[in-house]
Design an enzyme around this catalytic site. Structure first.
Site, PDB file in Angstrom:
ATOM      1  CG  ASP A 187      -3.338   3.735   4.190  1.00  0.00           C
ATOM      2  OD1 ASP A 187      -4.399   3.568   4.820  1.00  0.00           O
ATOM      3  OD2 ASP A 187      -3.020   3.048   3.190  1.00  0.00           O
TER       4      ASP A 187
ATOM      5  CD1 TRP B  45      -2.038  -2.146   2.081  1.00  0.00           C
ATOM      6  CD2 TRP B  45      -2.912  -1.441   0.132  1.00  0.00           C
ATOM      7  NE1 TRP B  45      -3.021  -3.023   1.706  1.00  0.00           N
ATOM      8  CE2 TRP B  45      -3.577  -2.626   0.520  1.00  0.00           C
ATOM      9  CE3 TRP B  45      -3.281  -0.826  -1.061  1.00  0.00           C
ATOM     10  CZ2 TRP B  45      -4.598  -3.197  -0.244  1.00  0.00           C
ATOM     11  CZ3 TRP B  45      -4.297  -1.389  -1.822  1.00  0.00           C
ATOM     12  CH2 TRP B  45      -4.941  -2.556  -1.414  1.00  0.00           C
TER      13      TRP B  45
ATOM     14  CE  LYS C 249      -8.791  -3.477   4.165  1.00  0.00           C
ATOM     15  NZ  LYS C 249      -7.744  -2.595   3.725  1.00  0.00           N
TER      16      LYS C 249
HETATM   17  C1  LIG Z   1      -7.177  -2.163   2.282  1.00  0.00           C
HETATM   18  C2  LIG Z   1      -6.154  -1.118   2.329  1.00  0.00           C
HETATM   19  C3  LIG Z   1      -6.058  -0.125   1.329  1.00  0.00           C
HETATM   20  C4  LIG Z   1      -6.948  -0.100   0.120  1.00  0.00           C
HETATM   21  O1  LIG Z   1      -8.176   0.407   0.437  1.00  0.00           O
HETATM   22  P1  LIG Z   1      -9.294   0.668  -0.683  1.00  0.00           P
HETATM   23  O2  LIG Z   1     -10.416   1.177   0.150  1.00  0.00           O
HETATM   24  O3  LIG Z   1      -9.563  -0.660  -1.332  1.00  0.00           O
HETATM   25  O4  LIG Z   1      -8.768   1.646  -1.637  1.00  0.00           O
HETATM   26  C5  LIG Z   1      -5.089   0.844   1.478  1.00  0.00           C
HETATM   27  N1  LIG Z   1      -4.263   0.851   2.533  1.00  0.00           N
HETATM   28  C6  LIG Z   1      -4.316  -0.085   3.499  1.00  0.00           C
HETATM   29  C7  LIG Z   1      -3.374  -0.016   4.647  1.00  0.00           C
HETATM   30  C8  LIG Z   1      -5.272  -1.096   3.425  1.00  0.00           C
HETATM   31  O5  LIG Z   1      -5.333  -2.020   4.396  1.00  0.00           O
END
Ligand SMILES: *Cc1c(COP(=O)(O)O)cnc(C)c1O
Length: 358
Positions: free
Chosen positions: A174, A107, A198
Site C-alpha cells: 500500500d 491502514w 495523497k
Molecule cells: C489514505 C490511506 C488509505 C485509505 O485510502 P482510501 O482511498 O480512503 O481507501 C489507505 N492506506 C494509506 C496508507 C493511506 O494513506
C-alpha cells in the site's frame, strides 16, 4: 522547485492533499475546454479518442517514471486503497494459503482484517504496542508465504519503510501516501496500490501495478469488477473509469517528469523533511512522535509541543501564517505536516519560521 500559487493557504493536509499550482490551473482549463476540443473533460466519453490518448499517456508515464515492465499491468480503478485491502487477497490468496503482514499502523490493521476473509494471515512483526511509533526491524520473514504485505508509508503515524523486508515472496504494498516520492526496487513487488489523493491527484482513482503471472492462481470465482485480469484485458475501461481523476493524475505525472522524475522528487522530499525534522530536534518547544530517525517519514511529519499547553497557541500562530490542516490525527495528537511531492520547499520554510519564532 517553486510554484507560483494563487491560493493563499499552504495545504499541509494528509489527504486529499496539495497539488502543484500548475496542475490545478490546467485541470480547471480542461473543465472549460479540453485542449481546444470544444468539449469539457467532464463530459467526454470514456471511449472517445481524446480519453483514449489520456489513458495511453497516463499509463506510459507510470511505466516510465517507475520503470514498470510489460510483466506488470497498470490499472486505474475506483474504490480507494480500502478496496485494495480485500481485492489483493481475493485475487492472490486461497483459503489454505498465508499472507505475511508487517503491522505498522491503522491502514495495515485494516488490510489484515479484510485479508482474513479470504485466507490466513501471519503478522510477522508489529509496532502496535507502542502506538505504531516505529518501523519494526530484526524480524525474520518465514518461508512459504504467498506474499508479504507492507504499508510503505504510515500516513497517520509518520513512519516509513526505508528498507524492504527480506523475503523471496512478492511484496504487496500500500503506497498510497508515498508513491512516486522515491525510487523503489520494482522487482520485489507483486502488487503496488495507491489511492491517488495523497501524492497523485484528487480522490476517486486508485493506481494498481500488478505482476500478471501472480493472477489466476486462486480457485474462487471472482466477480468481473473484482478481477484484475478483467481490467487488464479491458485496459481499465471494462466499465466507466474515473475520467477526471485520471486526467488530473496525468497532469501530476507530467509535472513529476518535468521536475526531473522520481529521483528529483526524492531529493526534493529529503530536503524538505530535513528542514522540518532539524527544527523539531533543535527547538526545545517541540518533540517528534516517531521513536527513531530510521523510521521517520519524508511525507508526514508528526510532532507535539513539549508543553501541551502550547498546542492551541502554536496552531493559531501557524494558521495565521497560512499553514492549513496541520492538526495531527486523533490517535497521535499534536501536529502532522504532510509534505508530499507537491509541497514546495517554501511551504515548509514558512512552517519552520513559525516554529523558530514561537
Ligand atoms: C489514505 C490511506 C488509505 C485509505 O485510502 P482510501 O482511498 O480512503 O481507501 C489507505 N492506506 C494509506 C496508507 C493511506 O494513506
Amino acid at each position: 522547485m517553486t510554484s507560483t500559487n494563487v491560493l493563499k493557504k499552504i495545504n499541509f493536509s494528509a489527504g486529499p492533499a496539495i497539488l502543484p499550482a500548475s496542475v490545478l490551473q490546467q485541470a480547471s482549463e480542461a473543465v472549460a475546454d479540453l485542449d481546444g476540443s470544444g468539449l469539457s473533460i467532464l463530459e467526454i466519453s470514456h471511449r472517445s479518442d481524446a480519453f483514449d490518448s489520456v489513458l495511453i499517456e497516463t499509463e506510459a508515464l507510470v511505466r516510465e517514471l517507475m520503470q514498470v515492465g510489460d510483466e506488470y499491468g497498470v490499472l486505474f480503478l475506483s474504490g480507494g486503497a480500502s478496496t485494495q485491502f480485500f481485492y489483493t487477497a481475493m485475487n492472490l490468496l486461497n483459503p489454505d494459503e498465508t499472507a505475511g503482514f508487517l503491522d505498522t499502523g491503522a491502514w495495515s490493521a485494516k488490510a489484515i482484517k479484510e485479508t482474513k476473509l479470504f485466507g490466513k494471515v501471519n503478522v510477522i512483526a508489529s509496532s502496535k504496542d507502542t502506538n505504531y511509533d516505529h518501523i519494526p526491524t530484526g524480524y525474520t520473514v518465514p518461508e512459504g508465504l504467498k506474499y508479504v504485505h507492507v504499508t510503505s508509508n504510515n500516513t497517520i503515524f509518520g513512519t516509513q519503510f526505508k528498507e524492504w523486508p527480506e523475503t523471496t515472496a512478492p511484496l504487496v504494498a500500500d503506497m498510497s501516501s508515498d508513491i512516486f516520492s522515491r525510487p523503489v526496487p520494482l522487482k520485489k513487488f507483486g502488487i503496488i496500490y495507491a489511492g491517488a489523493q495523497k501524492n497523485l491527484g484528487p480522490a476517486g482513482v486508485t493506481l494498481v501495478i500488478v505482476r500478471k503471472d501472480l493472477l489466476g492462481t486462486v480457485k474462487r470465482d471472482l466477480p468481473s469488477m473484482l478481477d484484475y485480469r478483467v481490467h487488464i484485458a479491458g485496459g481499465s475501461t471494462f466499465n466507466t473509469p474515473p475520467v477526471y481523476p485520471i486526467y488530473v493524475m496525468l497532469l501530476t505525472l507530467r509535472w513529476i517528469k518535468e521536475q526531473g522524475g522520481v529521483p528529483a522528487m526524492e531529493r526534493h522530499n529529503e530536503r524538505k523533511a530535513k528542514l522540518l525534522y532539524d527544527e523539531i530536534d533543535r527547538n526545545p518547544k517541540f518533540r517528534g512522535t516517531v521513536a527513531n530517525a530510521f523510521s521517520r517519514s519524508l511525507m508526514n511529519v508528526t510532532f507535539v509541543c513539549t508543553d501541551e499547553a502550547d498546542t492551541p497557541r502554536f496552531l493559531e500562530a501557524a494558521e495565521a501564517a497560512g499553514c492549513d490542516a496541520i492538526t495531527g490525527h486523533r490517535s497521535v495528537g499534536g501536529f502532522r505536516a504532510s509534505i508530499y511531492n507537491s509541497m514546495p520547499y517554501e511551504g515548509v520554510e514558512t512552517l519552520v519560521n513559525v516554529m523558530r519564532e514561537f
